[in-house]
Design an enzyme around this catalytic site. Structure first.
Site, short mmCIF file in Angstrom:
data_model
loop_
_atom_site.label_atom_id
_atom_site.label_comp_id
_atom_site.label_asym_id
_atom_site.label_seq_id
_atom_site.Cartn_x
_atom_site.Cartn_y
_atom_site.Cartn_z
N GLY A 1 4.30 -51.03 -33.17
CA GLY A 1 3.78 -49.74 -33.55
C GLY A 1 4.35 -48.58 -32.76
O GLY A 1 5.55 -48.50 -32.50
N ILE A 2 3.46 -47.66 -32.36
CA ILE A 2 3.88 -46.47 -31.63
C ILE A 2 4.55 -46.86 -30.32
O ILE A 2 5.59 -46.29 -29.95
CB ILE A 2 2.67 -45.56 -31.35
CG1 ILE A 2 2.13 -44.98 -32.66
CG2 ILE A 2 3.06 -44.43 -30.40
CD1 ILE A 2 0.83 -44.22 -32.51
N PRO B 1 -2.41 -38.80 -32.52
CA PRO B 1 -2.04 -39.10 -33.89
C PRO B 1 -3.27 -39.29 -34.78
O PRO B 1 -4.37 -39.63 -34.32
CB PRO B 1 -1.26 -40.41 -33.78
CG PRO B 1 -1.03 -40.62 -32.32
CD PRO B 1 -2.15 -39.92 -31.62
N TYR C 1 -14.90 -46.18 -30.11
CA TYR C 1 -13.48 -45.80 -30.12
C TYR C 1 -13.31 -44.30 -29.95
O TYR C 1 -12.57 -43.84 -29.07
CB TYR C 1 -12.83 -46.27 -31.42
CG TYR C 1 -11.36 -45.91 -31.53
CD1 TYR C 1 -10.39 -46.61 -30.81
CD2 TYR C 1 -10.94 -44.87 -32.37
CE1 TYR C 1 -9.04 -46.28 -30.92
CE2 TYR C 1 -9.61 -44.53 -32.47
CZ TYR C 1 -8.67 -45.24 -31.76
OH TYR C 1 -7.34 -44.91 -31.85
N ALA D 1 -15.95 -40.82 -36.66
CA ALA D 1 -14.90 -41.61 -37.31
C ALA D 1 -14.58 -42.86 -36.50
O ALA D 1 -14.70 -42.88 -35.28
CB ALA D 1 -13.65 -40.77 -37.47
#
Length: 262
Positions: free
Chosen positions: A18-19, A182, A152, A147
């Site tokens: 990933g990133i 991001p 998290y 969210a």
């Protein structure tokens, strides 16, 4: 643009995919000697990193061992990229505050906050000596508290605040600290068949690929697509370079226009 990174050294956490992997590749392409740390060293990471370290960054011992290895193998640290984060989708429970036990809260904060605290504290003497840069990968969830899975967003909000504190304390001593936040990124977290995106799709009773295709519209994005790991890596690489020499204490959102506030 000349980034003048050739010969620098860097530590990148969560570097196997990933990133993180995209950041390793981008820095290596600029001539940086990169140590990539992750729980599992993938063939892709081994291909692009000068040094690899298998480590559990959600523990103090794992985090400090990464820095110790970097100091021994690279001779010092110019750049620290605190990227490790997310969570184990297999162990993650979706639900509200009353549905989630203490263990998930602790796991979220250990991986998404304390990994960066432990790694940064261990690397600070070398970073200060070299007047280096810290780039921490947070999330737009730090601005969207309802969210994502419980714990998290809260951990990412604390992580972003930690970057601000570091910048205030050590900016006057030549250390540049910035955060990148991001939105949805096309990594295995969202695209993987066993990742968080697949779990949300299953809980919603929709096909995984249909769920991914609908994200821009469902999330109210201005862009018709989600962000790619290489795009985040390009921003991280710029912030790690002297081209961003007077950018300190900032939080850069890269989310395709998901967050609507200034």
């Amino acid at each position: 643009m000349e980034l003048a990174l050739t010969g620098k050294t860097a530590v990148v956490t969560g570097a196997s995919r990933g990133i993180g992997l995209a950041v390793v590749e981008a820095l290596a392409d600029e001539g940086v000697q990169v140590l990539g740390a992750a729980r599992t060293v993938t063939p892709e990471l081994a291909k692009h990193a000068a040094v690899t370290v298998p480590a559990d960054l959600s523990t103090r011992e794992g985090a400090t061992s990464v820095v110790d290895t970097a100091l021994a193998e690279l001779g010092g640290i110019d750049i620290l990229v605190n990227n490790v984060g997310g969570g184990d989708a297999d162990k993650m429970t979706l639900g509200g505050v009353l549905d989630i036990g203490d263990q998930q809260w602790r796991q979220m904060f250990d991986l998404n906050l304390f990994s960066a605290v432990w790694t940064t504290r261990a690397a600070l003497p070398s970073l200060l000596d070299r007047r280096g840069a810290v780039v921490t990968v947070s999330s737009i969830n730090s601005r969207l508290p309802a969210a994502g899975p419980v714990g998290y967003s809260e951990a990412k909000a604390a992580l972003t605040a930690f970057g601000k504190r570091l910048s205030e304390e050590y900016g006057p001593r030549g250390l540049r600290v910035n955060t990148v936040s991001p939105g949805v990124v096309g990594s295995s977290l969202w695209r993987g068949e066993n990742g968080f995106g697949a779990k949300v799709a299953a809980a919603s009773g929709v096909d995984h690929q249909e769920f991914l295709a609908a994200i821009p519209q469902q999330f109210g994005m201005a862009s018709p697509r989600i962000t790619e790991p290489a795009e985040v890596a390009a921003l991280v690489t710029f912030l790690a370079s002297e081209a961003a020499g007077n950018i300190l204490g900032s939080d850069f959102v890269i989310d395709g226009g998901t967050v609507k506030t200034a």
